[in-house]
Enzyme design. Structure first.
Site, short mmCIF file in Angstrom:
data_model
loop_
_atom_site.label_atom_id
_atom_site.label_comp_id
_atom_site.label_asym_id
_atom_site.label_seq_id
_atom_site.Cartn_x
_atom_site.Cartn_y
_atom_site.Cartn_z
N HIS A 323 -14.30 -8.56 17.41
CA HIS A 323 -13.24 -8.61 16.27
C HIS A 323 -12.87 -10.05 15.95
CE1 HIS A 323 -9.02 -7.70 14.72
NE2 HIS A 323 -9.70 -6.55 14.71
N ASP A 380 -12.90 1.04 16.09
CA ASP A 380 -13.97 1.59 15.67
C ASP A 380 -14.55 2.65 16.60
OD1 ASP A 380 -13.03 1.05 13.28
OD2 ASP A 380 -14.10 -0.95 13.35
#
Length: 443
Positions: A323, A380
């Site tokens: 991320h 996700d």
């Protein structure tokens, strides 16, 4: 259009194509608005939300456990204390008004939102059923702009009117997204058209399941899981691409509908909201290859093939991990894992859930062993699995992100109007040099 004709001119001049990489350093230009240490370039101040993944100290950047704060409250606490399937509505109130609602505050807010569920009389037929869209995100952009025509004062810029318009959109977009999907599969896939009107006694999460499913049935745990997903996606700081897009567009003084449409276009991209579909597709390929294997050696061997560009899309990327801000852990993924386990037990899908956990663990171990990297699982990774259990079609993955993120876009839009108010106008450095004009007859 004759593409060959255009292709012969494309890239003909180095003045058009060539910007040497060293010039970015020379002029201190931050690619992707990222600093050299990976942190984001600050583009504003906010009290709406904070994404915590590291601390900036005098001696550099120190990584920390991830956290996501809405108005200063951790999502861990907000999800833990959420009022049944109305946790998303509570978070909407918090983001828009800046404080946690009392029981009466929340009840009144929910009543207002539910009173706005219904679409204008001809909206469904004229804009969705008669004009089905092949891509749902593009269709949502069109729908956002179309609402402009149903607003008696669409260009109003004051904060209160923007708030009213924003609440109206967050109430209506669940129906818009579900109907856009039903219209698409009816027209393009020749499936039965299923239209269920939203119920005012249902929360937003409950209504989404109700409108998507032909039999209208869902369990309390399923609705609780979807509600938690909406909470976790409601906002993610002012620097994420779609929120920044919203503020940039609205800073020109244009209408909210244009700003929301621009944000949806941003969220559509696979590097942003569309990433959950890439994870789902990758996991399909993984499961097709090795099944729900319980062997760490088998999983690690496949992960190394993915990283070497020898499996799946050959990009070398393991989707669902890493991320831009979170360094050690993504709180959204940590929370969602627990909710997925709860529904997996109810649906007797623990074999699938345990495989996801094993694969997650193996990815992190391989990254540590081969690249000496510590990376977080991002939201996700588990959201795709959650949607699969909820029988939500993949076409709806990113539209669901829109449904939840509208409130964040509106909250930052309001904040920018209140405390900044200037048109966004960053600068670029021209590095193309100057040239003498050549008359047409001499070219």
């Amino acid at each position: 259009m004759n593409n060959t004709y255009l292709a012969q001119y494309y890239g003909k001049s180095s003045n058009y194509t060539d910007i040497p990489n060293q010039l970015y350093k020379e002029y201190n230009v931050k690619k992707g608005l990222r600093n050299e240490d990976g942190t984001g370039v600050r583009i504003g101040l906010t009290r709406v939300s904070d994404v915590v993944g590291y601390e900036i100290r005098e001696d550099g950047v120190e990584v920390t456990e991830g956290n996501l704060l809405y108005r200063g409250y951790s999502v861990y606490d907000l999800v833990k204390g959420k009022p049944g399937c109305c946790g998303f509505e509570e978070v909407c109130f918090l983001l828009l008004f800046g404080y946690l609602p009392s029981k009466d505050d929340l009840r009144h807010f929910i009543e207002v939102v539910r009173s706005l569920y219904a679409l204008p009389d001809d909206f469904l037929e004229m804009n969705l059923l008669r004009l089905p869209g092949r891509n749902l995100m593009n269709k949502l952009q069109q729908a956002a702009l179309t609402f402009y025509n149903y607003d008696p004062d669409p260009d109003a810029q004051d904060v209160y009117q923007t708030l009213l318009k924003g609440v109206n959109l967050l109430a209506k977009f669940p129906s818009v997204a579900c109907y856009a999907y039903q219209s698409k599969v009816h027209h393009f896939d020749r499936k039965s058209l299923v239209i269920h009107y939203p119920r005012e006694d249902y929360s937003i999460a409950e209504n989404i399941l109700y409108m998507l499913r032909e039999d209208k049935k869902f369990t309390a745990k399923e609705a609780d899981l979807l509600d938690a997903i909406l909470v976790l996606h409601a906002d993610h700081g002012g620097g994420n691409n779609s929120t920044f897009t919203n503020v940039v567009i609205s800073s020109t003084g244009t209408d909210l509908y244009s700003a929301i449409s621009g944000s949806i276009g941003s969220l559509k991209g696979p590097r942003h909201g569309g990433a959950n579909i890439k994870v789902a597709e990758m996991m399909d390929a993984v499961i097709d290859e090795i099944g729900y294997s319980t062997s760490e050696a088998t999983a690690k061997a496949l992960i190394r093939r993915i990283m070497a560009g020898e499996f799946y899309d050959r990009s070398g990327l393991v989707y669902g991990f890493g991320h831009a801000v979170y360094t050690v852990s993504d709180p959204r993924a940590e929370i969602l894992r627990g909710y997925c386990e709860m529904v997996a037990k109810e649906q007797y899908k623990m074999e699938e859930f345990n495989f996801y956990c094993l694969f997650e663990r193996c990815v992190k171990e391989v990254m540590k062993e081969d690249k000496n990297k510590v990376i977080p699982t991002n939201v996700d990774y588990y959201s795709g699995f959650a949607y699969e259990m909820l029988e939500i079609p993949r076409d709806m993955f990113t539209p669901l992100f829109v449904i939840s993120r509208i409130v964040g876009w509106v909250a930052h839009n309001l904040e920018n109007k209140l405390y900044d108010g200037k048109i966004m106008r960053p600068a670029t450095k021209y590095v193309g040099g100057s040239q003498e004009y050549v008359p047409m007859k001499e070219r």
